[in-house]
Design a protein around this motif. Structure first.
Motif, PDB file in Angstrom:
ATOM      1  N   VAL A 266       0.871  -1.175   0.000  1.00 16.99           N
ATOM      2  CA  VAL A 266       0.000   0.000   0.000  1.00 16.99           C
ATOM      3  C   VAL A 266       0.908   1.225   0.000  1.00 16.99           C
ATOM      4  CG1 VAL A 266      -1.823   1.262   1.200  1.00 16.99           C
ATOM      5  CG2 VAL A 266      -1.740  -1.251   1.331  1.00 16.99           C
ATOM      6  N   ILE A 267       0.851   1.974  -1.078  1.00 22.85           N
ATOM      7  CA  ILE A 267       1.720   3.152  -1.181  1.00 22.85           C
ATOM      8  C   ILE A 267       0.869   4.415  -1.128  1.00 22.85           C
ATOM      9  CG2 ILE A 267       1.799   2.868  -3.706  1.00 22.85           C
ATOM     10  CD1 ILE A 267       4.607   4.251  -3.494  1.00 22.85           C
ATOM     11  N   ARG A 268       1.338   5.355  -0.338  1.00 27.03           N
ATOM     12  CA  ARG A 268       0.629   6.624  -0.234  1.00 27.03           C
ATOM     13  C   ARG A 268       1.303   7.629  -1.151  1.00 27.03           C
ATOM     14  NH1 ARG A 268       0.570   9.225   5.549  1.00 27.03           N
ATOM     15  NH2 ARG A 268       2.720   9.720   5.066  1.00 27.03           N
ATOM     16  N   THR A 269       0.515   8.353  -1.910  1.00 26.25           N
ATOM     17  CA  THR A 269       1.105   9.389  -2.763  1.00 26.25           C
ATOM     18  C   THR A 269       1.634  10.498  -1.855  1.00 26.25           C
ATOM     19  OG1 THR A 269      -1.067  10.390  -3.053  1.00 26.25           O
ATOM     20  CG2 THR A 269      -0.317   8.883  -4.783  1.00 26.25           C
ATOM     21  N   LEU A 270       2.460  11.357  -2.435  1.00 26.38           N
ATOM     22  CA  LEU A 270       3.178  12.371  -1.645  1.00 26.38           C
ATOM     23  C   LEU A 270       2.310  13.055  -0.605  1.00 26.38           C
ATOM     24  CD1 LEU A 270       5.295  14.376  -4.241  1.00 26.38           C
ATOM     25  CD2 LEU A 270       6.050  12.616  -2.648  1.00 26.38           C
TER      26      LEU A 270
ATOM     27  N   GLY B 168      -1.386  18.141  -3.819  1.00 26.30           N
ATOM     28  CA  GLY B 168      -1.461  17.361  -5.066  1.00 26.30           C
ATOM     29  C   GLY B 168      -2.430  17.975  -6.068  1.00 26.30           C
ATOM     30  N   ALA B 169      -3.493  18.626  -5.543  1.00 27.42           N
ATOM     31  CA  ALA B 169      -4.483  19.224  -6.441  1.00 27.42           C
ATOM     32  C   ALA B 169      -3.951  20.509  -7.073  1.00 27.42           C
ATOM     33  CB  ALA B 169      -5.762  19.520  -5.662  1.00 27.42           C
ATOM     34  N   ILE B 170      -2.970  21.143  -6.412  1.00 27.46           N
ATOM     35  CA  ILE B 170      -2.368  22.364  -6.973  1.00 27.46           C
ATOM     36  C   ILE B 170      -1.198  21.970  -7.882  1.00 27.46           C
ATOM     37  CG2 ILE B 170      -1.131  24.495  -6.402  1.00 27.46           C
ATOM     38  CD1 ILE B 170      -2.720  24.359  -3.674  1.00 27.46           C
ATOM     39  N   ARG B 171      -0.324  21.103  -7.361  1.00 27.85           N
ATOM     40  CA  ARG B 171       0.826  20.650  -8.152  1.00 27.85           C
ATOM     41  C   ARG B 171       0.467  19.306  -8.800  1.00 27.85           C
ATOM     42  NH1 ARG B 171       5.953  22.477  -7.293  1.00 27.85           N
ATOM     43  NH2 ARG B 171       6.306  21.156  -9.118  1.00 27.85           N
ATOM     44  N   THR B 172      -0.512  19.358  -9.715  1.00 22.19           N
ATOM     45  CA  THR B 172      -0.958  18.115 -10.360  1.00 22.19           C
ATOM     46  C   THR B 172       0.191  17.458 -11.118  1.00 22.19           C
ATOM     47  OG1 THR B 172      -1.830  19.536 -12.057  1.00 22.19           O
ATOM     48  CG2 THR B 172      -3.446  18.525 -10.587  1.00 22.19           C
ATOM     49  N   ASP B 173       1.184  18.268 -11.528  1.00 22.02           N
ATOM     50  CA  ASP B 173       2.324  17.685 -12.249  1.00 22.02           C
ATOM     51  C   ASP B 173       3.029  16.648 -11.367  1.00 22.02           C
ATOM     52  OD1 ASP B 173       2.978  19.934 -10.603  1.00 22.02           O
ATOM     53  OD2 ASP B 173       4.995  19.974 -11.466  1.00 22.02           O
ATOM     54  N   LEU B 174       3.176  16.975 -10.088  1.00 24.58           N
ATOM     55  CA  LEU B 174       3.862  16.042  -9.177  1.00 24.58           C
ATOM     56  C   LEU B 174       3.045  14.767  -9.006  1.00 24.58           C
ATOM     57  CD1 LEU B 174       5.073  18.469  -6.348  1.00 24.58           C
ATOM     58  CD2 LEU B 174       6.461  17.418  -8.145  1.00 24.58           C
ATOM     59  N   LEU B 175       1.749  14.929  -8.805  1.00 33.56           N
ATOM     60  CA  LEU B 175       0.891  13.756  -8.598  1.00 33.56           C
ATOM     61  C   LEU B 175       0.837  12.914  -9.874  1.00 33.56           C
ATOM     62  CD1 LEU B 175      -0.993  12.187  -6.755  1.00 33.56           C
ATOM     63  CD2 LEU B 175      -2.865  13.682  -7.468  1.00 33.56           C
ATOM     64  N   ASP B 176       0.696  13.574 -11.020  1.00 33.18           N
ATOM     65  CA  ASP B 176       0.606  12.835 -12.284  1.00 33.18           C
ATOM     66  C   ASP B 176       1.893  12.053 -12.550  1.00 33.18           C
ATOM     67  OD1 ASP B 176      -1.946  13.680 -12.668  1.00 33.18           O
ATOM     68  OD2 ASP B 176      -1.424  15.340 -14.005  1.00 33.18           O
ATOM     69  N   ASP B 177       3.036  12.677 -12.277  1.00 36.16           N
ATOM     70  CA  ASP B 177       4.322  11.982 -12.479  1.00 36.16           C
ATOM     71  C   ASP B 177       4.405  10.760 -11.561  1.00 36.16           C
ATOM     72  OD1 ASP B 177       5.135  13.768 -14.330  1.00 36.16           O
ATOM     73  OD2 ASP B 177       6.801  14.618 -13.181  1.00 36.16           O
TER      74      ASP B 177
ATOM     75  N   GLN C  71     -15.754  14.398  -2.698  1.00 33.01           N
ATOM     76  CA  GLN C  71     -15.329  14.929  -4.004  1.00 33.01           C
ATOM     77  C   GLN C  71     -13.822  14.730  -4.200  1.00 33.01           C
ATOM     78  OE1 GLN C  71     -17.377  16.550  -1.886  1.00 33.01           O
ATOM     79  NE2 GLN C  71     -19.229  16.283  -3.104  1.00 33.01           N
ATOM     80  N   GLU C  72     -13.059  14.967  -3.153  1.00 32.91           N
ATOM     81  CA  GLU C  72     -11.601  14.753  -3.260  1.00 32.91           C
ATOM     82  C   GLU C  72     -11.309  13.275  -3.525  1.00 32.91           C
ATOM     83  OE1 GLU C  72     -10.024  18.245  -0.149  1.00 32.91           O
ATOM     84  OE2 GLU C  72     -10.119  16.157   0.488  1.00 32.91           O
TER      85      GLU C  72
END
Ligand code: PEP
Ligand code: MG
Length: 561
Positions: free
Chosen positions: A324-328, A357-366, A393-394
């Motif tokens: 189980v990995i948690r995103t940043l 993550g919702a602001i820096r979507t680039d980081l989450l997407d990567d 919603q989140e």
């Protein structure tokens, strides 16, 4: 009975027992009040820079031989000593005429105040900064750097608070245990002591008044300290140690209650190195991979290729066992240099976790792209979850993203009270959830988890926290999706029974203290766990809740704490 014998109590943060002579880590030298003022600031500035460089070199040398956990802490200290800004701040004090050690002290004080005002992770760095100051002042005074003396015989160390660099480099052969007057359960001392397997107690008032070389016996599980123990005390402690070893030796294999309800026992990890070490043990997988720990000391964002390689390493270490990995979960106490959104007055209530993550979507997407690539390359049992979810919603937004890249299972952390109260809604969007009791406790009780003196409010046995957990488990059960636990609370074998009693039998478990938890589960059936949960919630406070549960439990449980 000895005339000196007395009992002290603190917070047990690293289980195990120890008996031995006390060595007090002497306080570092202070800048002398009668120091001559600086008359040649340029020459003094050169000397300061040389000294800071020597301190940095010393810490770097220690880091070179330290393990994966100690290394970043020592390196952080070295980095602070090498910070040109610090040297410039000291120059200012020298030019104002302050004596050289007083100039260092005054400049560091200003830095500390700045770090403290930033709060969270930065405030925690104050300890590292003060360590750099003490080493620098000692060198400037021609004294050896302060810290733990060479131990000529196995001893118990007592200190106001140990600097991270000191704890990280302790010799486990000669350091039998650590007792500090300050510090909190999430302080570096606590985390590193547990990592090294050294029994430890923090917040032990009175320990520094105990004379040097006095024999002390203590239990780092329950936080009890006996100063000048009797032979009887020592025998009892040794017996307890033996009983604990025996109780723990019995349990292997998968986790289950006495009547066979499975409870998966999973570890928490932060690095690929942790994964390799943990995977060889008898664990069923990873319950929480704190992926941000990979990036805490990085100036720039890791590339997709770099991340993919690391994730493959972790997944391969566990083969077909779940990970189980948690995103940043960046922000607040875990700021990432490359994901800094600027100053916030209350970072713990700010744009951290999924909000970042919702602001820096680039980081989450990567990160999701790298996870999907590692999943495809290994076919591992990968489950991805989001930190700090507050609303349905989140959860939906995150789930759509995870599913869009082809990752098979998506979940959320429940660590914000809003998500716990609306667990049915939130879990309707995902496949599973994991209770982050560290943050859920902090936000439920409005008590900063980094503040040791708020330990009572942060006690995971607080009935209000148990109520909110029960509420989340009920909401999850109505969706048929499992709600596991990955906060520190899951590592307390008695509390683990209560948590199992509040969740479904599919409830999963996460924590490195799994041998004790496994044994505790094997001694109690599910109905007993449910009765314990009800009794704990009916209590008026955390101490009463724990006492009642221990009274209801098999007596062997007392040896597992
Ligand atoms: C928690 O909050 O309980 C948790 C597991 O996450 P972290 O400690 O990393 O915030
Ligand atoms: Mg958390």
């Amino acid at each position: 009975m000895s005339e000196l014998r007395r009992l002290l109590t603190g917070i047990g943060v690293s289980p195990g027992t120890a008996v031995g002579p006390l060595v007090i880590v002497s306080p570092p030298p202070l800048a002398p009040a009668d120091e001559a003022p600086t008359t040649d600031p340029e020459a003094a500035a050169v000397k300061v820079r040389e000294t800071l460089a020597a301190v940095a070199a010393g810490l770097t040398a220690k880091a070179a031989v330290a393990d994966a956990h100690a290394k970043p802490i020592l390196e952080a200290g070295a980095m602070m000593a090498s910070d040109p800004g610090l040297a410039i701040a000291i120059d200012g004090k020298l030019q104002a005429g302050k004596g050289i050690t007083n100039a260092v002290t005054a400049a560091v004080e200003e830095y500390c105040a700045m770090f403290e005002s930033l709060g969270g992770y930065m405030a925690e760095r104050v300890t590292d900064l003060k360590d750099v100051r003490d080493r620098t002042v000692a060198r400037l005074l021609g004294q050896p750097e302060p810290g733990v003396p060479e131990l000529s015989e196995p001893s118990i160390l007592a200190a106001h608070d140990l600097a991270p660099a000191e704890t990280a480099t302790l010799n486990v052969e000669t350091c039998l245990g650590i007792i500090t007057a300050a510090g909190g359960p999430t302080s570096h001392t606590a985390i590193l002591a547990a990592q090294l397997g050294i029994p430890a107690v923090v917040q032990a008032a009175g320990i520094l008044e105990v004379p040097l070389s006095t024999i002390v016996a203590f239990d780092g599980g329950v936080g009890e300290i006996i100063v000048d123990p009797t032979d009887d005390d020592k025998v009892q402690l040794a017996e307890r140690k033996a009983r604990r070893a025996k109780a723990l030796a019995g349990g292997t294999g998968k986790g289950a209650t006495k009547d066979g309800h499975p409870v998966a026992l999973l570890v928490n990890i932060g690095t690929a190195d942790d994964a390799r070490k943990a995977a060889v043990k008898d664990v069923e997988g990873v319950g929480l991979f704190r992926s941000e720990f990979l990036f805490l000391d990085r100036e720039t964002a890791p590339t997709v290729a770099e991340q993919t390689a690391t994730y493959i390493e972790v997944f391969e270490a566990f083969g077909d066992r779940r990970v189980v990995i948690r995103t940043l979960d960046a922000g607040a106490d875990k700021p990432l240099a490359f994901a800094d959104l600027g100053h916030e007055d209350n970072p713990a209530l700010g744009r951290r976790g999924i909000r970042l993550g919702a602001i820096r979507t680039d980081l989450l997407d990567d990160q999701l792209e790298a996870l999907a690539a590692a999943y495809k390359a290994t076919g591992a049992d990968v489950r991805v979850m989001a930190p700090m979810i507050a609303t349905r919603q989140e959860a939906r937004w995150f789930a759509e993203k995870v599913r869009a890249v082809g990752l098979p299972k998506v979940g959320v952390m429940i660590e914000v009270p809003a998500a716990a109260l609306r667990a049915f809604d939130v879990l309707s969007e995902v496949d599973f959830a994991s209770l982050g009791t560290n943050d859920l406790g902090q936000y439920t009780m409005a008590a900063d988890r980094m503040q040791g003196e708020l330990a009572t409010l942060l006690d995971p046995w607080q009935p209000a926290l148990l109520d909110i957990i029960a509420y989340a488990c009920d909401g999850g059960a109505r969706t048929g999706h499992p709600v596991g636990v990955c906060g520190e609370a899951g590592g307390d074998p008695a509390l683990a029974l209560v948590l199992v009693g509040m969740g479904s039998p599919a409830c999963r478990w996460h924590r490195a203290r799994f041998p004790a938890v496994r044994t505790a589960l094997s001694l109690h059936d599910l109905v007993r766990c449910q009765q314990m949960a009800a009794a704990a919630r009916a209590a008026q406070g955390p101490v009463e809740a724990k006492r009642i549960v221990l009274e209801m439990a098999d007596k062997i449980l007392l040896d597992l704490l």
